[in-house]
Design an enzyme around this catalytic site. Structure first.
Site, PDB file in Angstrom:
ATOM      1  N   PRO A 154      -2.533  -0.990  19.464  1.00 27.57           N
ATOM      2  CA  PRO A 154      -2.443  -1.416  18.066  1.00 27.57           C
ATOM      3  C   PRO A 154      -2.611  -0.307  17.026  1.00 27.57           C
ATOM      4  O   PRO A 154      -2.247  -0.505  15.867  1.00 27.57           O
ATOM      5  CB  PRO A 154      -3.568  -2.452  17.935  1.00 27.57           C
ATOM      6  CG  PRO A 154      -4.502  -2.173  19.057  1.00 27.57           C
ATOM      7  CD  PRO A 154      -3.686  -1.585  20.158  1.00 27.57           C
ATOM      8  N   HIS A 159       0.855  -1.201   0.000  1.00 31.09           N
ATOM      9  CA  HIS A 159       0.000   0.000   0.000  1.00 31.09           C
ATOM     10  C   HIS A 159       0.883   1.240   0.000  1.00 31.09           C
ATOM     11  O   HIS A 159       1.632   1.455   0.948  1.00 31.09           O
ATOM     12  CB  HIS A 159      -0.870   0.059   1.263  1.00 31.09           C
ATOM     13  CG  HIS A 159      -1.907  -1.013   1.326  1.00 31.09           C
ATOM     14  ND1 HIS A 159      -2.837  -1.076   2.334  1.00 31.09           N
ATOM     15  CD2 HIS A 159      -2.173  -2.061   0.499  1.00 31.09           C
ATOM     16  CE1 HIS A 159      -3.625  -2.113   2.133  1.00 31.09           C
ATOM     17  NE2 HIS A 159      -3.230  -2.736   1.038  1.00 31.09           N
ATOM     18  N   TYR A 209      -8.578   4.591   8.540  1.00 29.42           N
ATOM     19  CA  TYR A 209      -8.704   4.853   9.976  1.00 29.42           C
ATOM     20  C   TYR A 209      -9.826   5.886  10.140  1.00 29.42           C
ATOM     21  O   TYR A 209      -9.729   6.992   9.604  1.00 29.42           O
ATOM     22  CB  TYR A 209      -7.402   5.424  10.540  1.00 29.42           C
ATOM     23  CG  TYR A 209      -6.284   4.401  10.658  1.00 29.42           C
ATOM     24  CD1 TYR A 209      -5.994   3.785  11.878  1.00 29.42           C
ATOM     25  CD2 TYR A 209      -5.506   4.048   9.561  1.00 29.42           C
ATOM     26  CE1 TYR A 209      -4.983   2.851  11.996  1.00 29.42           C
ATOM     27  CE2 TYR A 209      -4.483   3.116   9.672  1.00 29.42           C
ATOM     28  CZ  TYR A 209      -4.224   2.519  10.890  1.00 29.42           C
ATOM     29  OH  TYR A 209      -3.221   1.590  11.014  1.00 29.42           O
ATOM     30  N   LYS A 265       2.302  -1.294  15.104  1.00 28.10           N
ATOM     31  CA  LYS A 265       3.752  -1.304  15.292  1.00 28.10           C
ATOM     32  C   LYS A 265       4.324  -2.488  16.067  1.00 28.10           C
ATOM     33  O   LYS A 265       5.531  -2.698  16.072  1.00 28.10           O
ATOM     34  CB  LYS A 265       4.184  -0.018  16.018  1.00 28.10           C
ATOM     35  CG  LYS A 265       3.951   1.250  15.219  1.00 28.10           C
ATOM     36  CD  LYS A 265       4.783   1.238  13.969  1.00 28.10           C
ATOM     37  CE  LYS A 265       4.597   2.459  13.109  1.00 28.10           C
ATOM     38  NZ  LYS A 265       4.992   2.231  11.724  1.00 28.10           N
ATOM     39  N   TYR A 307       4.489   6.050   9.971  1.00 25.54           N
ATOM     40  CA  TYR A 307       3.606   4.925   9.655  1.00 25.54           C
ATOM     41  C   TYR A 307       4.318   3.898   8.771  1.00 25.54           C
ATOM     42  O   TYR A 307       4.213   2.687   9.013  1.00 25.54           O
ATOM     43  CB  TYR A 307       2.336   5.448   8.979  1.00 25.54           C
ATOM     44  CG  TYR A 307       1.250   4.411   8.880  1.00 25.54           C
ATOM     45  CD1 TYR A 307       0.582   3.961  10.020  1.00 25.54           C
ATOM     46  CD2 TYR A 307       0.880   3.864   7.648  1.00 25.54           C
ATOM     47  CE1 TYR A 307      -0.406   2.993   9.946  1.00 25.54           C
ATOM     48  CE2 TYR A 307      -0.118   2.897   7.563  1.00 25.54           C
ATOM     49  CZ  TYR A 307      -0.750   2.464   8.715  1.00 25.54           C
ATOM     50  OH  TYR A 307      -1.723   1.505   8.632  1.00 25.54           O
TER      51      TYR A 307
HETATM   52  P1  FAD Z   1       4.581 -12.992  20.737  1.00 23.41           P
HETATM   53  O1  FAD Z   1       4.089 -12.986  19.350  1.00 23.41           O
HETATM   54  O2  FAD Z   1       3.614 -12.832  21.842  1.00 23.41           O
HETATM   55  O3  FAD Z   1       5.378 -14.354  20.928  1.00 23.41           O
HETATM   56  C1  FAD Z   1       5.765 -14.840  22.184  1.00 23.41           C
HETATM   57  C2  FAD Z   1       5.814 -16.354  22.131  1.00 23.41           C
HETATM   58  O4  FAD Z   1       6.301 -16.835  23.368  1.00 23.41           O
HETATM   59  C3  FAD Z   1       4.448 -16.959  21.908  1.00 23.41           C
HETATM   60  O5  FAD Z   1       4.492 -17.887  20.847  1.00 23.41           O
HETATM   61  C4  FAD Z   1       4.119 -17.612  23.239  1.00 23.41           C
HETATM   62  O6  FAD Z   1       3.313 -18.758  23.088  1.00 23.41           O
HETATM   63  C5  FAD Z   1       5.511 -17.944  23.757  1.00 23.41           C
HETATM   64  N1  FAD Z   1       5.597 -18.042  25.228  1.00 23.41           N
HETATM   65  C6  FAD Z   1       5.001 -17.278  26.155  1.00 23.41           C
HETATM   66  N2  FAD Z   1       5.326 -17.684  27.397  1.00 23.41           N
HETATM   67  C7  FAD Z   1       6.151 -18.741  27.236  1.00 23.41           C
HETATM   68  C8  FAD Z   1       6.808 -19.594  28.155  1.00 23.41           C
HETATM   69  N3  FAD Z   1       6.663 -19.431  29.474  1.00 23.41           N
HETATM   70  N4  FAD Z   1       7.571 -20.600  27.672  1.00 23.41           N
HETATM   71  C9  FAD Z   1       7.716 -20.763  26.323  1.00 23.41           C
HETATM   72  N5  FAD Z   1       7.108 -19.973  25.405  1.00 23.41           N
HETATM   73  C10 FAD Z   1       6.346 -18.979  25.862  1.00 23.41           C
HETATM   74  N6  FAD Z   1      -0.006  -5.602  16.829  1.00 23.41           N
HETATM   75  C11 FAD Z   1      -0.331  -4.820  15.824  1.00 23.41           C
HETATM   76  O7  FAD Z   1       0.547  -4.094  15.379  1.00 23.41           O
HETATM   77  N7  FAD Z   1      -1.594  -4.828  15.301  1.00 23.41           N
HETATM   78  C12 FAD Z   1      -2.574  -5.663  15.788  1.00 23.41           C
HETATM   79  O8  FAD Z   1      -3.708  -5.677  15.294  1.00 23.41           O
HETATM   80  C13 FAD Z   1      -2.266  -6.496  16.843  1.00 23.41           C
HETATM   81  N8  FAD Z   1      -3.188  -7.339  17.350  1.00 23.41           N
HETATM   82  C14 FAD Z   1      -2.846  -8.120  18.411  1.00 23.41           C
HETATM   83  C15 FAD Z   1      -3.789  -8.964  18.975  1.00 23.41           C
HETATM   84  C16 FAD Z   1      -3.466  -9.765  20.086  1.00 23.41           C
HETATM   85  C17 FAD Z   1      -4.535 -10.665  20.697  1.00 23.41           C
HETATM   86  C18 FAD Z   1      -2.161  -9.690  20.643  1.00 23.41           C
HETATM   87  C19 FAD Z   1      -1.803 -10.520  21.856  1.00 23.41           C
HETATM   88  C20 FAD Z   1      -1.217  -8.856  20.050  1.00 23.41           C
HETATM   89  C21 FAD Z   1      -1.541  -8.063  18.952  1.00 23.41           C
HETATM   90  N9  FAD Z   1      -0.602  -7.223  18.361  1.00 23.41           N
HETATM   91  C22 FAD Z   1      -0.937  -6.440  17.332  1.00 23.41           C
HETATM   92  C23 FAD Z   1       0.764  -7.146  18.792  1.00 23.41           C
HETATM   93  C24 FAD Z   1       1.696  -8.042  17.980  1.00 23.41           C
HETATM   94  O9  FAD Z   1       1.003  -9.182  17.583  1.00 23.41           O
HETATM   95  C25 FAD Z   1       2.886  -8.342  18.869  1.00 23.41           C
HETATM   96  O10 FAD Z   1       3.574  -7.110  19.076  1.00 23.41           O
HETATM   97  C26 FAD Z   1       3.844  -9.386  18.321  1.00 23.41           C
HETATM   98  O11 FAD Z   1       3.231 -10.665  18.357  1.00 23.41           O
HETATM   99  C27 FAD Z   1       5.139  -9.398  19.151  1.00 23.41           C
HETATM  100  O12 FAD Z   1       5.918 -10.508  18.822  1.00 23.41           O
HETATM  101  P2  FAD Z   1       6.768 -11.268  19.932  1.00 23.41           P
HETATM  102  O13 FAD Z   1       7.488 -12.332  19.206  1.00 23.41           O
HETATM  103  O14 FAD Z   1       7.513 -10.283  20.728  1.00 23.41           O
HETATM  104  O15 FAD Z   1       5.688 -11.880  20.944  1.00 23.41           O
HETATM  105  C1  DHB Z   2      -4.257  -3.949  11.337  1.00 25.09           C
HETATM  106  C2  DHB Z   2      -4.017  -3.823  12.670  1.00 25.09           C
HETATM  107  C3  DHB Z   2      -3.643  -2.598  13.184  1.00 25.09           C
HETATM  108  O1  DHB Z   2      -3.385  -2.473  14.485  1.00 25.09           O
HETATM  109  C4  DHB Z   2      -3.557  -1.497  12.372  1.00 25.09           C
HETATM  110  O2  DHB Z   2      -3.238  -0.295  12.902  1.00 25.09           O
HETATM  111  C5  DHB Z   2      -3.803  -1.613  11.026  1.00 25.09           C
HETATM  112  C6  DHB Z   2      -4.165  -2.856  10.515  1.00 25.09           C
HETATM  113  C7  DHB Z   2      -4.654  -5.258  10.786  1.00 25.09           C
HETATM  114  O3  DHB Z   2      -4.795  -6.207  11.569  1.00 25.09           O
HETATM  115  O4  DHB Z   2      -4.823  -5.364   9.566  1.00 25.09           O
END
Ligand code: FAD
Ligand code: DHB
Length: 391
Positions: free
Chosen positions: A293, A72, A201, A297, A385
């Site tokens: 969210p 995009h 948005y 980011k 962004y």
């Molecule tokens: P995570 O993806 O959380 O990965 C951590 C991993 O560690 C997981 O697989 C978990 O199972 C594992 N773990 C946890 N505890 C243990 C343990 N004790 N032992 C072994 N493994 C363990 N960001 C956006 O930008 N837009 C969004 O729309 C958005 N929606 C989201 C919706 C939800 C429900 C959540 C929870 C987050 C969302 N986020 C969103 C944020 C984004 O998904 C996270 O910032 C991203 O997943 C970060 O990656 P990470 O690898 O740091 O953590």
């Molecule tokens: C999506 C999630 C976000 O938090 C955002 O700012 C834009 C798009 C998405 O899940 O597509």
């Protein structure tokens, strides 16, 4: 068992770190409490910054992303019944965002690690980290009821916000900075062709709404709700009605409805710890910080942390240098706080806060007017962004 870098968590941070280390000849083992199918299907974020896309392509895991990702060049802001486009690519010298679901990134990274002989141990229980300030930190866990100990040179805590790594740091070492917002997002995935090619948005008196997508046949939509929202009070018809009431513009634009295939509520918080390291434990991604969210980011920040960590570990193993490891937290936090600021600002500009009055409403509209009409305002939004440069 012995490895160079023990990684807790197979989210985007842990998987990308293991991949980057492998490319630098550094061995790692990932320990994950969930199963492979679970992490490959977990619906979360969907927007990749330019730097994340470039890194995936440069490191050989971008093939499907290039084929299936939706680039995009612009993004829309809707308020007062009208949509306004910000041309990101034109304002940033060609930088853009790409819509590609987080679980697809996870699938690509898992496949690349396993194809290269990498070790990911799924479904571990009772994981704990020990001797963090010694030269040989350890991870203990159980797998199929059997106790194991993994002795490492370093541990990367990539286990998300609810993981165990951060809470294993002795009290008093880490300071936490936090904001919890008085609202959440109700999100749906629907089998409906997106009616806009780019994200929208929306600011509305009924609350924030966001139009996004996953593919030419799947729309992703969000609406502001209360933090303790009961999903059973939101049958599909009510969700569509509310989405359309907030999003429909004077020219008749609105999302197209279709069968809802996923529905959930995401809480909103800003959270940062300082420092992001203790002894030989390095925290990355959601284990160290959470952004609301708005701005998309979270995933991108996780990727930028592990890029810094991989480089620091490479310098250590190649020439015994400690300085980049010592500077890990300082280097990451400079970016983390800029991204926190942007995510907080987007959230504040676009949501209704309890107690807001006519003054707040007019101030928000003036801000939206500014960032969609002033070239400087649009450029600042576009630069943040599409993603600040990684270095
Ligand atoms: P995570 O993806 O959380 O990965 C951590 C991993 O560690 C997981 O697989 C978990 O199972 C594992 N773990 C946890 N505890 C243990 C343990 N004790 N032992 C072994 N493994 C363990 N960001 C956006 O930008 N837009 C969004 O729309 C958005 N929606 C989201 C919706 C939800 C429900 C959540 C929870 C987050 C969302 N986020 C969103 C944020 C984004 O998904 C996270 O910032 C991203 O997943 C970060 O990656 P990470 O690898 O740091 O953590
Ligand atoms: C999506 C999630 C976000 O938090 C955002 O700012 C834009 C798009 C998405 O899940 O597509």
């Amino acid at each position: 068992m012995r490895t160079q870098v023990g990684i807790v968590g197979a989210g985007p941070a842990g998987l990308m770190l293991s991949h980057l280390l492998h490319l630098r000849g550094i061995e790692s083992i990932i320990l994950e409490c969930r199963g492979r199918q679970y992490i490959e299907e977990r619906v979360r974020a969907g927007v990749l910054e330019q730097g994340t896309v470039d890194l995936m392509i440069e490191t050989g895991v971008g093939e499907r992303l290039q084929r299936e990702g939706l680039r995009h060049d612009g993004v829309w802001f809707s308020f007062g019944g009208r949509r306004h486009r910000i041309n990101m690519a034109e304002l940033t010298g060609g930088r853009a965002i790409t819509v590609y679901a987080q679980h697809e990134v996870v699938k690509d990274l898992v496949q690349a690690r396993l194809a290269a002989g990498g070790q990911i141990v799924f479904e571990v229980d009772d994981l704990s980290v020990h001797d963090l300030d010694s030269p040989l930190p350890k991870i203990r866990y159980r797998k199929d009821g059997v106790a194991h100990e993994l002795v490492c040179d370093f541990i990367a805590g990539c286990d998300g916000f609810h993981g165990v790594s951060r809470s294993s740091v002795p009290a008093g070492v880490i300071a936490a900075y936090e904001r919890v917002y008085p609202f959440a997002w109700l999100g749906i995935l629907a089998e409906a062709a997106p009616t806009s090619e780019e994200l929208v948005y929306t600011y509305h008196q009924r609350g924030f709404a966001l139009f996004s997508m996953r593919s030419p046949g799947v729309t992703r939509l969000y609406l502001q709700c209360t933090p303790d929202e009961d999903l059973s009070a939101w049958p599909d018809d009510r969700v569509w009605e509310e989405l359309c009431a907030r999003m429909r513009t004077e020219d008749g634009w609105a999302p197209a409805a279709g069968p809802v295939i996923q529905k959930g509520v995401t809480g909103m918080r800003s959270f940062v710890i300082e420092p992001m390291q203790f002894g030989r434990l390095f925290l990355a991604g959601d284990a160290a910080h959470i952004v609301p969210p708005t701005g998309a980011k979270g995933l991108n920040l996780a990727i930028s942390d592990v890029r810094v960590l991989a480089r620091a570990l490479e310098a250590f193993y190649q020439s015994g240098r400690h300085d980049l490891l010592d500077q890990y937290s300082t280097k990451c936090l400079r970016r983390v706080w800029k991204v926190q600021r942007f995510s907080w600002w987007m959230t504040s500009m676009l949501h209704l806060f309890p107690g807001d009055d006519g003054f707040d409403h007019r101030r928000q509209l003036a801000e939206l007017d500014y960032i969609t009409s002033s070239r400087a305002g649009m450029a600042a939004l576009a630069e943040n962004y599409a993603g600040l440069p990684l270095d």
